[in-house]
Design an enzyme around this catalytic site. Structure first.
Site, mmCIF file in Angstrom:
data_model
loop_
_atom_site.group_PDB
_atom_site.id
_atom_site.type_symbol
_atom_site.label_atom_id
_atom_site.label_comp_id
_atom_site.label_asym_id
_atom_site.label_seq_id
_atom_site.Cartn_x
_atom_site.Cartn_y
_atom_site.Cartn_z
ATOM 1 N N GLY A 1 8.508 -4.645 -6.354
ATOM 2 C CA GLY A 1 8.329 -5.752 -7.278
ATOM 3 C C GLY A 1 9.335 -6.878 -7.112
ATOM 4 O O GLY A 1 9.008 -8.053 -7.319
ATOM 5 N N THR B 1 1.725 1.498 -8.883
ATOM 6 C CA THR B 1 1.298 0.610 -9.958
ATOM 7 C C THR B 1 -0.212 0.604 -9.919
ATOM 8 O O THR B 1 -0.788 0.856 -8.864
ATOM 9 C CB THR B 1 1.795 -0.837 -9.677
ATOM 10 O OG1 THR B 1 3.210 -0.851 -9.733
ATOM 11 C CG2 THR B 1 1.248 -1.856 -10.653
ATOM 12 N N THR C 1 1.138 -4.532 -5.881
ATOM 13 C CA THR C 1 1.887 -3.286 -6.011
ATOM 14 C C THR C 1 2.927 -3.286 -4.898
ATOM 15 O O THR C 1 2.819 -4.042 -3.942
ATOM 16 C CB THR C 1 0.983 -2.042 -5.871
ATOM 17 O OG1 THR C 1 0.394 -2.048 -4.566
ATOM 18 C CG2 THR C 1 -0.124 -2.031 -6.894
ATOM 19 N N GLY C 2 3.902 -2.414 -5.029
ATOM 20 C CA GLY C 2 4.945 -2.362 -4.004
ATOM 21 C C GLY C 2 6.276 -2.782 -4.590
ATOM 22 O O GLY C 2 6.492 -2.693 -5.803
ATOM 23 N N ARG D 1 15.423 -2.298 -15.940
ATOM 24 C CA ARG D 1 14.912 -3.057 -14.783
ATOM 25 C C ARG D 1 13.421 -3.398 -14.979
ATOM 26 O O ARG D 1 12.617 -2.548 -15.318
ATOM 27 C CB ARG D 1 15.089 -2.225 -13.519
ATOM 28 C CG ARG D 1 14.472 -2.834 -12.256
ATOM 29 C CD ARG D 1 13.091 -2.297 -11.973
ATOM 30 N NE ARG D 1 12.555 -2.767 -10.709
ATOM 31 C CZ ARG D 1 11.296 -2.578 -10.331
ATOM 32 N NH1 ARG D 1 10.447 -1.948 -11.113
ATOM 33 N NH2 ARG D 1 10.868 -3.033 -9.180
ATOM 34 N N GLY E 1 10.049 -4.894 -12.998
ATOM 35 C CA GLY E 1 9.504 -5.241 -11.689
ATOM 36 C C GLY E 1 8.629 -6.472 -11.788
ATOM 37 O O GLY E 1 8.768 -7.301 -12.697
ATOM 38 N N ASP E 2 7.727 -6.596 -10.849
ATOM 39 C CA ASP E 2 6.814 -7.751 -10.833
ATOM 40 C C ASP E 2 5.677 -7.604 -11.831
ATOM 41 O O ASP E 2 5.066 -8.599 -12.233
ATOM 42 C CB ASP E 2 6.237 -7.942 -9.427
ATOM 43 C CG ASP E 2 5.508 -6.682 -8.920
ATOM 44 O OD1 ASP E 2 5.921 -5.565 -9.277
ATOM 45 O OD2 ASP E 2 4.536 -6.833 -8.163
HETATM 46 N N1 ASP Z 1 5.515 -3.047 -8.263
HETATM 47 C C1 ASP Z 1 6.065 -1.960 -9.009
HETATM 48 C C2 ASP Z 1 7.441 -2.301 -9.438
HETATM 49 O O1 ASP Z 1 8.160 -2.944 -8.694
HETATM 50 C C3 ASP Z 1 6.119 -0.662 -8.297
HETATM 51 C C4 ASP Z 1 5.050 -0.406 -7.291
HETATM 52 O O2 ASP Z 1 3.998 -0.956 -7.348
HETATM 53 O O3 ASP Z 1 5.261 0.407 -6.392
HETATM 54 O O4 ASP Z 1 7.828 -1.858 -10.494
#
Ligand code: ASP
Length: 319
Positions: A221, A167, A218-219, A195, A197-198
């Site tokens: 979500g 992200t 990021t990560g 779907r 995410g955050d």
């Molecule tokens: N946060 C993002 C999501 O969950 C993906 C990511 O940042 O790796 O869609």
């Protein structure tokens, strides 16, 4: 004045900083920086040529928050358009709503004059998607994937929390002390269609309040949604914690989550004085920042707060 971004924002941080240097707003800086990341075909986690959902369709999520007014705009599962961040800004500025998803988001993009991009994937990226599925599915299964009624099983098979996410985060503070955050992503590769995410969820992946500071994630979500991470961090600042303490508390909330699916989380944050921080649950992650007096951005390591990963129990081989 400052711009802080996740490290994949490098391609856009100069443009964002230049806007602040010229006296422009934090909102303009964030949008300009993220648009360059969204247009970059090399970045498979954001915008054009981002990794698709399990059906091979690119679905984008993005949000923007104006810390002066707490006005926010977001789009989710947007198909057929590249600049999700601009559309998120237009939701914020042109509609009485905060979040548009799916067909409604595409419809609004057309109405706002965005150029359609019917083929969001370059052929090599489509091949990566097909090869990932091919490790566990036959070619005929892949061809007919749109008709399947057991996608949930296959999503679990294909999603790898370590490999298939990413992200871009931008936070800017302009000469008037106004803060804006922006987040844009193609989300988890091979995710279930629809779907979110955050990134499009205000308070989860993105929060800004001029009075205290801002944060973006990021990560995985789903974790940030469950812990309201971006809002929590800003709330901890509001409660008088320092930026480091607030960031550590927000990471600790993520670490303490129960459940079967726990993976990597990262955040960037600033306080109202423009101090910045980057945190991650993984080693060797970095973030970048730039102030108008700097010709280039500087890359800094993120502080690590360990979150032991857990990932389902299906017995299926993950790709
Ligand atoms: N946060 C993002 C999501 O969950 C993906 C990511 O940042 O790796 O869609």
């Amino acid at each position: 004045m400052i711009v802080v971004a996740s490290s994949n924002g490098r391609i856009g941080i100069n443009a964002a900083t230049e806007i602040l240097r010229q006296g422009g707003t934090a909102v303009d800086a964030v949008e300009a920086g993220i648009r360059l990341v969204e247009a970059n075909p090399e970045d498979h986690s954001v915008g054009y040529n981002g990794y698709p959902n399990i059906l091979g369709e690119v679905e984008l999520d993005a949000s923007m928050m104006n810390g002066r007014t707490l006005e926010s705009g977001a789009v989710g599962a947007l198909k057929g358009y590249v600049h999700a961040i601009t559309l998120a800004r237009q939701v914020m500025e042109r509609l009485p709503h905060v979040l548009l998803v799916g067909d409604g988001a595409s419809r609004f993009a057309a109405e706002m004059g965005h150029v359609p991009q019917p083929e969001m994937l370059q052929p090599e990226t489509r091949t990566v998607w097909a090869n990932c599925l091919r490790a566990n599915m036959s070619d005929s299964d892949i061809e007919a994937i749109g008709e399947r009624t057991d996608l949930a099983r296959w999503v679990e098979l294909a999603t790898d929390p370590e490999r298939t996410k990413g992200t871009v985060n931008f936070i800017a503070q302009d000469k008037n002390g106004n803060i804006c955050t922006g987040v844009s992503t193609s989300g988890w590769a091979w995710k279930y269609p629809g779907r979110l995410g955050d990134s499009p969820i205000i308070g989860a992946g993105n929060y800004a309040d001029n009075r205290y500071g801002a944060a973006a994630c990021t990560g995985m979500g789903e974790m940030a949604i469950r812990a309201s991470t971006a809002h929590s961090l800003v709330f901890y600042l509001k409660m008088g914690l320092s930026l480091a303490e607030a960031s550590e508390r927000a990471m600790a909330d993520l670490r303490d989550l129960g459940g079967r699916y726990i993976s990597v989380m990262n955040l960037v944050a600033i306080d109202k004085e423009g101090n910045h921080a980057g945190y991650s649950s993984a080693e060797d992650r970095s973030y970048i920042y730039q102030t108008p007096d700097m010709p280039e951005c500087e890359e800094l390591p993120r502080t690590v707060v360990s979150i032991p990963p857990r990932w389902g129990k299906t017995g299926l081989q993950r790709i």
